[in-house]
Design an enzyme around this catalytic site. Structure first.
Site, PDB file in Angstrom:
ATOM      1  N   TRP A  38     -16.959   9.582   5.068  1.00  0.00           N
ATOM      2  CA  TRP A  38     -15.732   9.727   4.257  1.00  0.00           C
ATOM      3  C   TRP A  38     -14.747   8.588   4.475  1.00  0.00           C
ATOM      4  O   TRP A  38     -14.526   8.147   5.602  1.00  0.00           O
ATOM      5  CB  TRP A  38     -15.057  11.040   4.641  1.00  0.00           C
ATOM      6  CG  TRP A  38     -13.675  11.231   4.096  1.00  0.00           C
ATOM      7  CD1 TRP A  38     -12.499  10.829   4.667  1.00  0.00           C
ATOM      8  CD2 TRP A  38     -13.323  11.869   2.872  1.00  0.00           C
ATOM      9  NE1 TRP A  38     -11.439  11.196   3.873  1.00  0.00           N
ATOM     10  CE2 TRP A  38     -11.909  11.837   2.760  1.00  0.00           C
ATOM     11  CE3 TRP A  38     -14.051  12.477   1.832  1.00  0.00           C
ATOM     12  CZ2 TRP A  38     -11.219  12.383   1.682  1.00  0.00           C
ATOM     13  CZ3 TRP A  38     -13.356  13.020   0.760  1.00  0.00           C
ATOM     14  CH2 TRP A  38     -11.960  12.964   0.694  1.00  0.00           C
ATOM     15  N   MET A  39     -14.094   8.173   3.385  1.00  0.00           N
ATOM     16  CA  MET A  39     -12.978   7.225   3.473  1.00  0.00           C
ATOM     17  C   MET A  39     -11.870   7.696   2.529  1.00  0.00           C
ATOM     18  O   MET A  39     -12.150   8.142   1.417  1.00  0.00           O
ATOM     19  CB  MET A  39     -13.431   5.840   3.020  1.00  0.00           C
ATOM     20  CG  MET A  39     -12.296   4.846   2.866  1.00  0.00           C
ATOM     21  SD  MET A  39     -12.872   3.210   2.408  1.00  0.00           S
ATOM     22  CE  MET A  39     -13.611   3.563   0.842  1.00  0.00           C
ATOM     23  N   ASN A  40     -10.614   7.569   2.986  1.00  0.00           N
ATOM     24  CA  ASN A  40      -9.519   7.745   2.031  1.00  0.00           C
ATOM     25  C   ASN A  40      -8.533   6.584   2.096  1.00  0.00           C
ATOM     26  O   ASN A  40      -8.950   5.443   1.782  1.00  0.00           O
ATOM     27  CB  ASN A  40      -8.892   9.150   2.065  1.00  0.00           C
ATOM     28  CG  ASN A  40      -8.390   9.645   3.394  1.00  0.00           C
ATOM     29  OD1 ASN A  40      -9.151   9.806   4.331  1.00  0.00           O
ATOM     30  ND2 ASN A  40      -7.109   9.933   3.491  1.00  0.00           N
ATOM     31  N   ASP A  41      -7.318   6.774   2.523  1.00  0.00           N
ATOM     32  CA  ASP A  41      -6.260   5.780   2.291  1.00  0.00           C
ATOM     33  C   ASP A  41      -6.535   4.403   2.897  1.00  0.00           C
ATOM     34  O   ASP A  41      -7.002   4.305   4.038  1.00  0.00           O
ATOM     35  CB  ASP A  41      -4.944   6.238   2.945  1.00  0.00           C
ATOM     36  CG  ASP A  41      -4.595   7.668   2.664  1.00  0.00           C
ATOM     37  OD1 ASP A  41      -5.269   8.316   1.868  1.00  0.00           O
ATOM     38  OD2 ASP A  41      -3.623   8.146   3.292  1.00  0.00           O
ATOM     39  N   GLN A  57      -8.509   5.109   6.430  1.00  0.00           N
ATOM     40  CA  GLN A  57      -8.707   6.465   6.929  1.00  0.00           C
ATOM     41  C   GLN A  57     -10.182   6.813   6.796  1.00  0.00           C
ATOM     42  O   GLN A  57     -10.766   6.709   5.707  1.00  0.00           O
ATOM     43  CB  GLN A  57      -7.873   7.453   6.104  1.00  0.00           C
ATOM     44  CG  GLN A  57      -6.391   7.382   6.387  1.00  0.00           C
ATOM     45  CD  GLN A  57      -6.056   8.002   7.729  1.00  0.00           C
ATOM     46  OE1 GLN A  57      -6.053   9.210   7.877  1.00  0.00           O
ATOM     47  NE2 GLN A  57      -5.777   7.171   8.732  1.00  0.00           N
ATOM     48  N   SER A 102      -2.281   7.824   8.312  1.00  0.00           N
ATOM     49  CA  SER A 102      -1.990   6.514   7.688  1.00  0.00           C
ATOM     50  C   SER A 102      -0.780   5.803   8.274  1.00  0.00           C
ATOM     51  O   SER A 102       0.106   6.420   8.863  1.00  0.00           O
ATOM     52  CB  SER A 102      -1.791   6.703   6.187  1.00  0.00           C
ATOM     53  OG  SER A 102      -3.032   7.001   5.618  1.00  0.00           O
ATOM     54  N   ARG A 165       5.171  11.570   7.764  1.00  0.00           N
ATOM     55  CA  ARG A 165       4.041  10.651   8.002  1.00  0.00           C
ATOM     56  C   ARG A 165       4.068   9.413   7.113  1.00  0.00           C
ATOM     57  O   ARG A 165       4.821   9.320   6.171  1.00  0.00           O
ATOM     58  CB  ARG A 165       2.715  11.392   7.800  1.00  0.00           C
ATOM     59  CG  ARG A 165       2.513  12.014   6.440  1.00  0.00           C
ATOM     60  CD  ARG A 165       1.147  12.721   6.374  1.00  0.00           C
ATOM     61  NE  ARG A 165       0.908  13.348   5.101  1.00  0.00           N
ATOM     62  CZ  ARG A 165       1.263  14.586   4.775  1.00  0.00           C
ATOM     63  NH1 ARG A 165       1.878  15.346   5.656  1.00  0.00           N
ATOM     64  NH2 ARG A 165       1.001  15.069   3.570  1.00  0.00           N
ATOM     65  N   ASP A 166       3.172   8.476   7.442  1.00  0.00           N
ATOM     66  CA  ASP A 166       2.818   7.296   6.654  1.00  0.00           C
ATOM     67  C   ASP A 166       3.886   6.195   6.672  1.00  0.00           C
ATOM     68  O   ASP A 166       4.433   5.804   5.611  1.00  0.00           O
ATOM     69  CB  ASP A 166       2.486   7.677   5.193  1.00  0.00           C
ATOM     70  CG  ASP A 166       1.463   8.807   5.096  1.00  0.00           C
ATOM     71  OD1 ASP A 166       0.694   8.977   6.065  1.00  0.00           O
ATOM     72  OD2 ASP A 166       1.439   9.510   4.069  1.00  0.00           O
TER      73      ASP A 166
HETATM   74  N1  DQQ Z   1      -3.852  10.835   3.829  1.00  0.00           N
HETATM   75  C1  DQQ Z   1      -2.670  11.199   3.108  1.00  0.00           C
HETATM   76  C2  DQQ Z   1      -1.584  10.704   3.997  1.00  0.00           C
HETATM   77  C3  DQQ Z   1      -2.103  10.969   5.354  1.00  0.00           C
HETATM   78  C4  DQQ Z   1      -3.532  10.627   5.213  1.00  0.00           C
HETATM   79  C5  DQQ Z   1      -2.632  10.638   1.719  1.00  0.00           C
HETATM   80  C6  DQQ Z   1      -4.469  11.444   6.058  1.00  0.00           C
HETATM   81  O1  DQQ Z   1      -0.356  11.334   3.746  1.00  0.00           O
HETATM   82  O2  DQQ Z   1      -1.483  10.200   6.349  1.00  0.00           O
HETATM   83  O3  DQQ Z   1      -3.887  10.629   1.101  1.00  0.00           O
HETATM   84  O4  DQQ Z   1      -5.786  10.977   5.908  1.00  0.00           O
END
Ligand code: DQQ
Length: 562
Positions: A38-41, A57, A102, A165-166
């Site tokens: 898996w990959m996200n941000d 991520q 993130s 966060r972020d």
């Molecule tokens: N993904 C969210 C962020 C968080 C991260 C946005 C967690 O808010 O930090 O897609 O994987």
């Protein structure tokens, strides 16, 4: 800045050893993906001494969002071919044991990069942490050391402890202090919190939110950066002068959409005055009207440009992701700048992507009468970069559209590609089967309104696959067009299960994820079509088969718990 590129470019990428089954028709060939899972941000993209760094991520244990997220790390010399390294950050301490979420990179004084990231702590609260490279003479900055004073920020009162966060890339004011903004929420009210620091370790949180929006939920992944009021060059994040505007971008969690505001940042009052207010309607500016989320920009010191990355989610089922062994893509990095009008951002795939262009076919001056479809043959239509310039008929004949405030997605789903109009729908049928039972239409349709002319740009996934279990979306927006306009342009980057489209030279972007079952590999086709009664001309069309980008890694990535 000292440059490591010369030394390090002799490093050859090891052969790709994907840990997912090979020959998957939907795995992309030139969009960034991790080797598996898996990959996200996108996190902390940066250019540092000749090397581009990309963190993201990642769940190293499976192809779904995981309980334990890490910062995976890859490096590149051109933002197209990538070397995967060991994870930069893994959960290890009470302040991030439930996941390293993130964040961003800031280059501090003496050219030292610093990561600010969100830790999910042992109470599942979200705190902000700092990490620095262990060895600045390592061109790949392979190892990162968490700061002994972590966490460096905790949620202020009035903010939910588990929704803070972020952190963005920080900027430095004329007073020498660093500023950063962080996404937050309280109940259903989204907030953006401004924090400042003299040493990047001790932070003071401003009690007045930098931005607040009621009823839209969490503001995830904020981004805040200056753009030049003239030209396409980017500006470093700390620049403040009279020839820039600022952009505040927010990822609204409830909507999963990327809204942005242009405005004026007044550092002395720590105040950002947006040019327009959020309306919650189609009038709001979005970076991309399709599947694109949690984006982040960075300033590329090498080419003096600002580059945007965004996470492109899957739209197939979790069961499919588990079978595929992977989930999530990144968009092609896009250069971003302020349009001449000063009213919106423009985006365009970075020029380096053109290195992957291979066999080219062209069509020049071809008439597309109403109801016609023309195949673009001679290219590998499953992986292609196509640019087309359409010449329009006189606009007076356009259909009437009542009222200025229309719902573009509703309009698009009612006036889909195969339904005849007057000027349009015309555009591309991408990832299409030969018999056109499968196709993703990206198209324009022009309307007269009481205040002028509007163009609908739409992508219609409803016939993208014979499969019934997919989330097939219609994405659309409208934009005003000049009555004297003679042409309209479209570029699409098609890569097996993603189509990134740029209308009007980057004025409007739409991204689609599709999973055709017939239109795969050599059985994928590309067509140009016109379903309007008025003829349009293909003034010019160029399409290139795209080569595979190289993705490899230096060392086998170990599971973090093994
Ligand atoms: N993904 C969210 C962020 C968080 C991260 C946005 C967690 O808010 O930090 O897609 O994987």
């Amino acid at each position: 800045m000292e440059n490591f590129a010369k030394d390090a470019s002799s490093h050859s990428i090891n052969s790709i050893k994907y840990l997912v089954p090979e020959n998957q028709p939907h795995r992309t060939c030139y969009h960034f993906q991790p080797p598996h899972n898996w990959m996200n941000d996108p996190n902390g993209p940066m250019y540092y001494k000749g090397v581009y760094h990309f963190f993201y991520q990642h769940n190293p244990f499976g192809p779904t969002f995981g309980k334990i997220m890490v910062w995976a790390h890859s490096v590149s010399y051109d933002l197209i071919n990538w070397i995967h390294l060991k994870h930069a950050l893994e959960p290890s301490e009470p302040y991030d044991i439930n996941g390293c979420y993130s964040g961003s990179v800031t280059i501090l004084s003496e050219e030292k990069p610093a990561i600010l990231y969100t830790g999910n702590d042992n109470n599942k609260n979200q705190v902000q942490n700092l990490a620095m490279p262990k060895n600045l003479s390592d061109p790949y900055l392979r190892e990162w050391v968490k700061h002994s004073q972590n966490p460096v920020m905790v949620a202020p009162s009035g903010i939910e402890m588990d929704n803070f966060r972020d952190p963005t890339t920080a900027w430095k004011g004329n007073d020498g202090k660093w500023r950063v903004i962080i996404g937050a929420k309280n109940g259903d009210d989204g907030k953006v919190i401004l924090c400042h620091s003299e040493d990047f370790v001790h932070w003071i949180l401003d009690p007045i939110p930098f931005y607040a929006i009621d009823n839209y939920g969490m503001c995830e992944c904020p981004d805040f950066f200056p753009v030049s009021i003239c030209g396409t060059n980017g500006v470093d994040t700390s620049v403040q002068n009279s020839s820039i505007r600022h952009v505040l971008k927010l990822s609204y969690q409830n909507e999963q959409q990327e809204h942005y505001f242009l405005g004026k940042y007044q550092p002395d009052q720590e105040n950002f005055m947006t040019d327009t207010k959020f309306t919650g309607t189609s009038l709001d500016l979005k970076l991309d009207y399709g599947a694109f989320y949690a984006s982040k920009t960075f300033f590329d010191y090498a080419k003096k440009r600002r580059i945007l990355w965004g996470w492109v989610q899957e739209s197939d089922t979790t069961k499919d992701d588990i079978e595929k062994g992977w989930a999530g893509l990144q968009s092609i990095p896009r250069q971003v700048w302020l349009d001449k009008s000063g009213k919106q951002l423009m985006q365009w795939p970075i020029e380096e992507v053109e290195k992957l262009r291979d066999k080219q076919v062209s069509i020049l001056g071809k008439k597309l009468i109403g109801g016609s479809t023309l195949q673009v043959s001679g290219i590998t239509a499953s992986q292609v970069d196509v640019e087309v310039l359409f010449e329009l008929p006189e606009l007076e004949s356009a259909e009437w559209l009542d009222g200025n405030e229309v719902d573009p997605e509703l309009l698009c789903s009612e006036e889909y590609a195969s339904k005849s109009g007057t000027i349009g729908p015309f555009g591309l049928l991408a990832l299409a089967s030969e018999d056109l039972t499968e196709k993703t239409a990206i198209f324009f349709r022009i309307y007269r309104t009481p205040n002028g002319y509007k163009c609908l740009m739409c992508s219609d996934e409803s016939r993208s696959s014979l499969r019934q279990d997919l989330n097939k979306r219609t994405y659309a927006t409208t934009f005003d067009i000049d009555p004297n306009i003679k042409t309209i342009s479209l570029r699409s980057l098609i890569d097996r299960s993603i189509i990134e489209s740029f209308g009007e030279e980057g004025r409007v972007c739409l991204t689609n994820r599709v999973y055709p079952s017939l239109a795969i590999d050599k059985d994928a086709h590309l067509y140009v079509f016109n379903n309007g009664t008025q003829t349009v001309f293909i003034s010019k069309l160029n399409a290139w088969s795209m080569k595979h980008a190289e993705f490899g890694y230096e060392e086998k990535i170990e599971n973090i718990n093994s």
